[in-house]
Design a protein around this motif. Structure first.
Motif, mmCIF file in Angstrom:
data_model
loop_
_atom_site.group_PDB
_atom_site.id
_atom_site.type_symbol
_atom_site.label_atom_id
_atom_site.label_comp_id
_atom_site.label_asym_id
_atom_site.label_seq_id
_atom_site.Cartn_x
_atom_site.Cartn_y
_atom_site.Cartn_z
ATOM 1 N N GLU A 40 56.057 60.675 18.420
ATOM 2 C CA GLU A 40 56.362 59.935 19.647
ATOM 3 C C GLU A 40 55.106 59.721 20.493
ATOM 4 O O GLU A 40 54.950 58.691 21.133
ATOM 5 N N THR A 43 53.208 56.832 18.676
ATOM 6 C CA THR A 43 53.815 55.488 18.650
ATOM 7 C C THR A 43 54.239 55.006 20.036
ATOM 8 O O THR A 43 54.554 53.837 20.209
ATOM 9 N N HIS A 44 54.292 55.928 21.000
ATOM 10 C CA HIS A 44 54.816 55.605 22.344
ATOM 11 C C HIS A 44 56.259 55.128 22.256
ATOM 12 O O HIS A 44 56.687 54.298 23.046
ATOM 13 N N LYS A 45 57.007 55.596 21.254
ATOM 14 C CA LYS A 45 58.396 55.160 21.084
ATOM 15 C C LYS A 45 59.287 56.362 20.805
ATOM 16 O O LYS A 45 58.814 57.426 20.443
ATOM 17 N N THR A 46 60.585 56.152 20.921
ATOM 18 C CA THR A 46 61.544 57.165 20.483
ATOM 19 C C THR A 46 61.758 56.961 18.988
ATOM 20 O O THR A 46 62.012 55.844 18.545
ATOM 21 N N VAL A 47 61.634 58.042 18.249
ATOM 22 C CA VAL A 47 61.719 57.933 16.789
ATOM 23 C C VAL A 47 63.026 58.564 16.316
ATOM 24 O O VAL A 47 63.355 59.686 16.698
ATOM 25 N N LEU A 53 60.429 52.630 11.401
ATOM 26 C CA LEU A 53 60.058 52.028 12.681
ATOM 27 C C LEU A 53 58.713 51.340 12.515
ATOM 28 O O LEU A 53 57.707 51.994 12.222
ATOM 29 N N THR A 55 55.619 49.894 14.050
ATOM 30 C CA THR A 55 55.080 50.175 15.387
ATOM 31 C C THR A 55 53.554 50.234 15.373
ATOM 32 O O THR A 55 52.933 50.307 14.322
ATOM 33 N N THR A 67 48.679 49.218 12.927
ATOM 34 C CA THR A 67 50.118 48.965 12.984
ATOM 35 C C THR A 67 50.690 49.382 11.648
ATOM 36 O O THR A 67 50.076 49.130 10.614
ATOM 37 N N THR A 70 56.629 54.149 10.706
ATOM 38 C CA THR A 70 56.837 55.576 10.942
ATOM 39 C C THR A 70 58.206 55.947 10.385
ATOM 40 O O THR A 70 59.177 55.232 10.602
#
Ligand SMILES: Nc1nc2c(ncn2[C@@H]2O[C@H](COP(=O)(O)OP(=O)(O)OP(=O)(O)O)[C@@H](O)[C@H]2O)c(=O)[nH]1
Ligand SMILES: [Mg+2]
Length: 458
Positions: A40, A43-47, A53, A55, A67, A70
């Motif tokens: 997280e 990627t700065h994202k919720t996995v 994903l 990302t 890029t 994940t």
């Protein structure tokens, strides 16, 4: 199997799982409690588990590294049994290393060789023969070796070991029961059942050991060493079997001095061929060195090929210590001697060594196919039913031999004493030796040794 004694550490480990170099995609694998937080942060994202994903990957200074994909496998449904994250990035050496560094900067440490597999083993995701099957699959020298390693990875070998182990346990239970009812013990133990169970067990174990020995030979490949008099045609034969001019051939006796090695495959069996100077008395210092090297190669050979010029066949020059291995006598240059090609009948052999003998011409290729078949037969790989259904290692053969020895001792002592307690104790030893094959009982050093020979990222 909670008896695995290596301690699991709580570190989160990371490594590049793909081979080094340029390619379409590289994969970095992270395993441990921090795998998800690292994903997280990167990627700065919720996995979410099992949802690929697409990302961007960010460095600590928020610059974009690449890029890619994940993938998150949540514990326990992962290769190691821990939380595992895979980052699939572009397959460049630099970008892959940058991404690995980003994982390390966020709290992972670099994995040791084999550490992912070791964790899978410690978390009971697979047993030792499966883990070893996995490493052997990656290193498989031939397609046949790869198939057998896959069978081990899928548990074929473990299953065979466990089946025998179950029979040992059943017998132990029966014997322990006899001990617990002392008034009936004598009847219990006198019954033929125990003797016949011991005999059946012995046969099953012997079959398994043979299969393991062949499986081990197939995984590591067999070593075949050429020896024989100068000018007999050792190098010519090597070149013929390898199908290329690996070794120098001349009509000058003593052409080959160093040991020349070449990997070949015969019927899916990986073989390392070694051409040598042969063994003879030498005065020249270089030749002497060459002969020393030839002897060293002979000592570790699975098969020794003794090449002779058919026009002047000699008695075997191999010393008795060499004869623990298979020896094949090759009568070479039949294009000059006029002998028909192929394996000689025992009656036609002038030599009293009883080694199988085959007539060939390294120059025309006559009889070479017969020689190849003979090699396969001497390796015990001849008929389909004698080949091993799984890959194995020398380590397994050693454990199985120990189990066989313990079982022999158990039968002998039981026949002499008819003592249930002794038999129970001996069977416990058989059980322990068998357990060492699958890693149910294993010393830390052994486990450390096995996994450290794996590649990084596996
Ligand atoms: N006609 C014929 N000549 C052969 C055959 N095999 C080898 N030769 C010849 O025999 C000579 C010696 O062959 P090599 O293969 O160098 O023999 P070697 O045993 O390796 O000899 P050293 O390395 O000197 O010990 C060469 O001239 C080869 O061409 C064969 O089957 N038929
Ligand atoms: Mg030679």
């Amino acid at each position: 199997m909670s008896s695995n004694s290596l301690a699991l550490d709580q570190d989160t480990i990371a490594a590049i799982a793909t081979p080094p170099g340029r390619g379409g995609v590289s994969i970095i694998r992270v395993s441990g409690p921090k795998a998800l937080p690292i994903a997280e942060l990167l990627t700065h994202k919720t996995v979410h588990a099992r949802q690929p994903l697409l990302t961007r990957f960010f460095a600590e200074d928020n610059s974009v590294l690449d890029t890619g994909l994940t993938l998150f496998f949540q514990s326990p449904a992962s290769f190691t049994g821990e939380d595992v994250v895979e980052f699939h990035c572009h397959g460049g050496v630099m970008v892959t290393n940058l991404l690995l560094e980003a994982c390390l900067a966020r709290g992972a440490r670099l994995a040791r060789p084999g550490e992912f597999s070791e964790r899978a083993f410690l978390n009971n995701k697979m047993d030792l023969t499966q883990a070893e099957g996995l490493a052997d699959l990656i290193d498989a020298p031939t397609q046949q070796a790869a198939r057998q390693a896959t069978a081990s990875l899928q548990g074929a070998f473990s299953e065979a070991v466990n089946q025998i182990n179950q029979r040992v346990i059943d017998l132990r239970i029966y014997v322990e029961a006899a001990i617990d009812f002392p008034e009936e013990e004598v009847d219990f133990l006198n019954e033929g059942r125990i003797a016949s169970s011991l005999l059946e067990l012995k046969e099953a174990l012997a079959t398994l050991t043979t299969q393991a020995r062949r499986g081990a030979l197939l995984s590591r490949g067999a070593q075949i060493v050429m020896t024989g008099a100068p000018n007999a045609g050792k190098s010519s034969l090597m070149n013929r079997l390898a199908d290329q001019a690996v070794a120098i051939v001349t009509d000058v006796p003593g052409t080959t001095r160093d040991v020349i090695r070449q990997s070949i495959a015969i019927e899916g069996v990986a073989i390392q061929l070694c051409d040598t100077a042969g063994i003879r008395a030498a005065t020249d210092a270089i030749e002497q060195k060459g002969i020393e090297r030839a002897q060293a190669a002979l000592d570790t050979a699975d098969i020794i090929i003794e090449v002779m010029d058919d026009r002047e066949p000699k008695h075997s020059e191999l010393s008795p210590s060499d004869t623990a291995q298979s020896v094949i006598r090759v009568l070479n240059k039949i294009d000059l001697s006029g002998r028909p090609p192929g394996v000689l009948n025992a009656a036609d052999q002038e030599d009293e060594s009883h080694s199988p003998t085959v007539a060939v011409s390294a120059v025309t290729g006559a009889g070479i196919h017969d020689l190849e078949q003979l090699i396969i037969r001497c390796l015990g790989m001849g008929e389909a039913e004698t080949t091993s259904p799984f890959s194995a290692r020398e380590r397994h053969v050693t454990c199985l031999n120990r189990a066989e020895a313990a079982l022999d001792e158990a039968s002998e002592r039981f026949q002499e004493s008819l003592a249930g307690e002794l038999l129970a104790e001996d069977l416990r030893r058989v059980h322990t030796e068998l357990g060492a094959v699958t890693g149910a009982f294993g010393a830390d050093e052994l486990l450390g040794e096995i996994f450290s020979s794996f590649c990084i990222g596996k």
